[in-house]
Design an enzyme around this catalytic site. Structure first.
Site, PDB file in Angstrom:
ATOM      1  CG  HIS A 331    -112.571 -14.601  37.389  1.00  0.00           C
ATOM      2  ND1 HIS A 331    -112.500 -15.029  36.080  1.00  0.00           N
ATOM      3  CD2 HIS A 331    -111.963 -15.536  38.138  1.00  0.00           C
ATOM      4  CE1 HIS A 331    -111.886 -16.194  36.052  1.00  0.00           C
ATOM      5  NE2 HIS A 331    -111.538 -16.523  37.293  1.00  0.00           N
ATOM      6  CG  ASP A 388    -109.349 -17.434  45.416  1.00  0.00           C
ATOM      7  OD1 ASP A 388    -109.149 -18.625  45.687  1.00  0.00           O
ATOM      8  OD2 ASP A 388    -108.908 -16.889  44.405  1.00  0.00           O
TER       9      ASP A 388
HETATM   10  N1  ACO Z   1    -110.907  -4.415  43.723  1.00  0.00           N
HETATM   11  C1  ACO Z   1    -111.024  -3.170  43.218  1.00  0.00           C
HETATM   12  N2  ACO Z   1    -110.955  -2.903  41.881  1.00  0.00           N
HETATM   13  C2  ACO Z   1    -110.775  -3.951  41.054  1.00  0.00           C
HETATM   14  C3  ACO Z   1    -110.652  -5.262  41.527  1.00  0.00           C
HETATM   15  C4  ACO Z   1    -110.727  -5.480  42.916  1.00  0.00           C
HETATM   16  N3  ACO Z   1    -110.614  -6.716  43.422  1.00  0.00           N
HETATM   17  N4  ACO Z   1    -110.459  -6.096  40.483  1.00  0.00           N
HETATM   18  C5  ACO Z   1    -110.473  -5.334  39.381  1.00  0.00           C
HETATM   19  N5  ACO Z   1    -110.667  -4.028  39.726  1.00  0.00           N
HETATM   20  C6  ACO Z   1    -110.801  -2.895  38.816  1.00  0.00           C
HETATM   21  C7  ACO Z   1    -109.432  -2.410  38.327  1.00  0.00           C
HETATM   22  O1  ACO Z   1    -108.899  -1.423  39.177  1.00  0.00           O
HETATM   23  C8  ACO Z   1    -109.787  -1.889  36.951  1.00  0.00           C
HETATM   24  O2  ACO Z   1    -110.425  -0.650  37.122  1.00  0.00           O
HETATM   25  P1  ACO Z   1    -110.306   0.522  35.978  1.00  0.00           P
HETATM   26  O3  ACO Z   1    -110.763  -0.109  34.706  1.00  0.00           O
HETATM   27  O4  ACO Z   1    -111.209   1.595  36.484  1.00  0.00           O
HETATM   28  O5  ACO Z   1    -108.859   0.923  35.941  1.00  0.00           O
HETATM   29  C9  ACO Z   1    -110.854  -2.869  36.458  1.00  0.00           C
HETATM   30  O6  ACO Z   1    -111.497  -3.370  37.645  1.00  0.00           O
HETATM   31  C10 ACO Z   1    -110.321  -4.030  35.654  1.00  0.00           C
HETATM   32  O7  ACO Z   1    -109.261  -4.622  36.390  1.00  0.00           O
HETATM   33  P2  ACO Z   1    -108.093  -5.472  35.712  1.00  0.00           P
HETATM   34  O8  ACO Z   1    -106.987  -5.645  36.686  1.00  0.00           O
HETATM   35  O9  ACO Z   1    -107.758  -4.911  34.371  1.00  0.00           O
HETATM   36  O10 ACO Z   1    -108.876  -6.823  35.459  1.00  0.00           O
HETATM   37  P3  ACO Z   1    -108.204  -8.211  35.178  1.00  0.00           P
HETATM   38  O11 ACO Z   1    -109.182  -8.987  34.423  1.00  0.00           O
HETATM   39  O12 ACO Z   1    -106.846  -8.049  34.582  1.00  0.00           O
HETATM   40  O13 ACO Z   1    -107.963  -8.761  36.661  1.00  0.00           O
HETATM   41  C11 ACO Z   1    -108.105  -9.946  38.681  1.00  0.00           C
HETATM   42  C12 ACO Z   1    -108.645  -9.795  37.246  1.00  0.00           C
HETATM   43  C13 ACO Z   1    -106.577 -10.028  38.660  1.00  0.00           C
HETATM   44  C14 ACO Z   1    -108.662 -11.223  39.267  1.00  0.00           C
HETATM   45  C15 ACO Z   1    -108.560  -8.713  39.495  1.00  0.00           C
HETATM   46  O14 ACO Z   1    -109.970  -8.634  39.527  1.00  0.00           O
HETATM   47  C16 ACO Z   1    -107.999  -8.728  40.914  1.00  0.00           C
HETATM   48  O15 ACO Z   1    -106.884  -8.254  41.128  1.00  0.00           O
HETATM   49  N6  ACO Z   1    -108.778  -9.268  41.916  1.00  0.00           N
HETATM   50  C17 ACO Z   1    -108.289  -9.407  43.255  1.00  0.00           C
HETATM   51  C18 ACO Z   1    -107.408 -10.648  43.377  1.00  0.00           C
HETATM   52  C19 ACO Z   1    -108.203 -11.926  43.322  1.00  0.00           C
HETATM   53  O16 ACO Z   1    -109.238 -12.076  43.967  1.00  0.00           O
HETATM   54  N7  ACO Z   1    -107.690 -12.897  42.545  1.00  0.00           N
HETATM   55  C20 ACO Z   1    -108.301 -14.220  42.405  1.00  0.00           C
HETATM   56  C21 ACO Z   1    -108.828 -14.421  41.015  1.00  0.00           C
HETATM   57  S1  ACO Z   1    -109.679 -15.960  40.878  1.00  0.00           S
HETATM   58  C22 ACO Z   1    -108.462 -17.122  40.752  1.00  0.00           C
HETATM   59  O17 ACO Z   1    -107.384 -16.900  40.320  1.00  0.00           O
HETATM   60  C23 ACO Z   1    -108.825 -18.423  41.216  1.00  0.00           C
END
Ligand code: ACO
Length: 454
Positions: A331, A388
């Site tokens: 998140h 979720d």
């Molecule tokens: N699985 C594996 N790795 C992940 C995940 C994941 N679900 N989420 C983040 N990471 C990693 C990224 O690869 C990145 O790694 P790095 O720094 O080594 O390159 C790091 O964690 C940071 O990720 P970002 O994408 O920069 O984080 P951001 O804050 O932009 O993204 C998000 C948050 C979009 C929710 C992300 O965690 C994600 O894609 N999760 C899966 C989708 C999801 O569950 N979305 C629902 C969110 S809750 C809502 O909207 C109600």
């Protein structure tokens, strides 16, 4: 602070010693020193002590802007609706902890709280419920719209189009005051979106539309409109109604998330509320936002089809060359267990046990969570289950089809979008939202006639 020039901690606590050109001093007032020139910027403190530097005069003072891709460090407004602390896992609506609302409130009462700022008295709640009932029917001509969408159309696309179309069916009423007009629009939206969601499901299946009933509560009415049929009357189970209320309460607001930011941004152009909400629905549709609840179930199904072993999926999520991510994990703000996920997990366990439902996806989800939470990659990246992760299993237990999951989220988020829109419209500091950029394209160059291009 602005991440452009490396700084070292200085000898005086709270001060930063500059190696190069930029220096930022934060004490009671904030002084930014660039190329020897000092700019004073106000320091803003929120109710819970969170601090921000108000940079609204930065460009006029200095010609500088800030660069914050994805707005991860940018506050776009002051708001008194929702407080969240991503490090401690706190979420409160109008000051009231989410845990108390989930335990004791209903979705309608929580919607009232978000939109009006206070919990309603019994009389106010009754009046609100009566209004929601009065506005629950959808203009009969709108059915033609519904019926002409292709059968396979995604319900989120249908919902955003239909919400936008509401303005055509319910134009502005010049005889009433702006405040009355807003109140009617708000009630219409809250009531009709639920009816339209159920209607789109029925029509997509080629079934007869079920009308709302005055004797049913908001959530019970929705389930009845979704599942009642002339040949198989729907039995409304209290457990289902309770679970749905909690689901919607947990989704009702989440401060400046992607879809709410979209509602505020589109609303800042002073479009009508229907158009602003329609923009929010479009933003919510994305799999990184509201679409994640559907994506979680799809991922769990794939794991099940592949024999139920979660390890290869954990490995794929960690592999930087693989775009796969563990859906329902991570998140932008929560760097600990999402408080909504904790509640949803309990609701999920209780519901499935009470209704004697066995879902193999729940076992896979539990295993996935257990393995991920012990894995150093997930620990180091602060990746925990988000709301979720367990909601999809609850929605499946209620009988909600997969492609309606994000619509369920949209119904829940509606009071949040509305209250945020209202707050922004009433904000004396309101401005058209228009971010800036740092241009990194070609420098000035001449137009080349088409026959001279290579
Ligand atoms: N699985 C594996 N790795 C992940 C995940 C994941 N679900 N989420 C983040 N990471 C990693 C990224 O690869 C990145 O790694 P790095 O720094 O080594 O390159 C790091 O964690 C940071 O990720 P970002 O994408 O920069 O984080 P951001 O804050 O932009 O993204 C998000 C948050 C979009 C929710 C992300 O965690 C994600 O894609 N999760 C899966 C989708 C999801 O569950 N979305 C629902 C969110 S809750 C809502 O909207 C109600």
């Amino acid at each position: 602070m602005f991440g452009m020039i490396p700084c070292e901690k200085g000898p005086i606590p709270g001060e930063y010693q500059c190696i190069e050109r930029i220096r930022l001093e934060m004490s009671r007032k904030t002084r930014l020193i660039v190329d020897g020139k000092t700019y004073e910027l106000p320091l803003v403190t929120g109710t819970e002590g969170e601090k921000a530097i108000d940079i609204s005069s930065l460009r006029s003072q200095s010609g500088l802007i800030t660069l914050d891709v994805g707005f991860a460090n940018t506050g776009s407004c002051k708001s008194s609706i929702t407080y969240m602390d991503g490090e401690k896992g706190i979420l409160r609506y109008r000051g009231i902890p989410i845990e108390q609302l989930a335990e004791r409130s209903t979705f309608v009462e929580t919607a009232y709280l978000l939109i009006n700022g206070e919990l309603p008295t019994r009389k106010q709640l009754n009046n609100f419920s009566v209004l929601l009932n009065d506005h629950s029917l959808v203009h009969e001509d709108m059915r033609q719209f519904f019926e002409n969408f292709p059968r396979g159309a995604h319900p989120m696309g249908i919902l955003s189009s239909m919400v936008n179309a509401l303005r055509a069916f319910y134009p502005e009423i010049p005889e009433i005051s702006e405040e009355e007009e807003i109140n009617v629009t708000v009630t219409r939206l809250l009531s009709k979106v639920r009816t339209m969601a159920a209607m789109s499901y029925k029509i997509s299946r080629g079934h007869k539309v079920v009308y709302p009933r005055h004797d049913l509560t908001y959530a019970a009415n929705f389930l009845n409109m979704m599942f009642d049929s002339p040949v198989r009357p729907y039995r409304i189970e209290e457990e289902y109604v309770d679970a749905l209320n909690v689901f919607w309460i947990l989704h009702a607001d989440h401060e400046q998330n992607c879809s709410t930011a979209a509602v505020r941004l589109v609303g800042s152009a002073r479009v009508n509320l229907y158009a602003a909400i329609s923009a929010g629905i479009c933003a919510l549709w994305g799999p990184l936002h509201g679409g994640a609840n559907q994506a979680v179930i799809e991922m769990l199904m794939v794991i099940e089809e592949n024999g139920g072993d979660v390890t290869p999926f954990i490995e794929r999520a960690k592999d930087k060359k693989d775009p796969f991510r563990l859906m329902g994990f991570g998140h932008r703000v929560y760097k600990t267990y999402d408080p909504r996920a904790k509640i949803m997990k309990k609701v999920c366990d209780r519901l499935l046990k009470k209704m004697k439902i066995s879902d193999p996806l729940l076992d896979i989800a539990r295993k996935l969570e257990e393995v991920a939470l012990k894995d150093s990659y997930f620990k180091d990246h602060d990746l925990y289950p988000n709301v979720d992760f367990y909601t999809g299993i609850v929605l499946r237990a209620l009988g909600i089809p997969l492609n309606m999951f994000t619509v369920m989220f949209a119904i829940g988020r509606l009071p949040g979008w509305i209250s945020q829109w209202k707050e922004s419209m009433d904000d004396p500091a309101w401005r058209l939202q228009r971010p800036r950029q740092i241009y990194v394209g070609n420098g000035k160059r001449d137009y080349v006639p088409i026959d001279k291009r290579r």
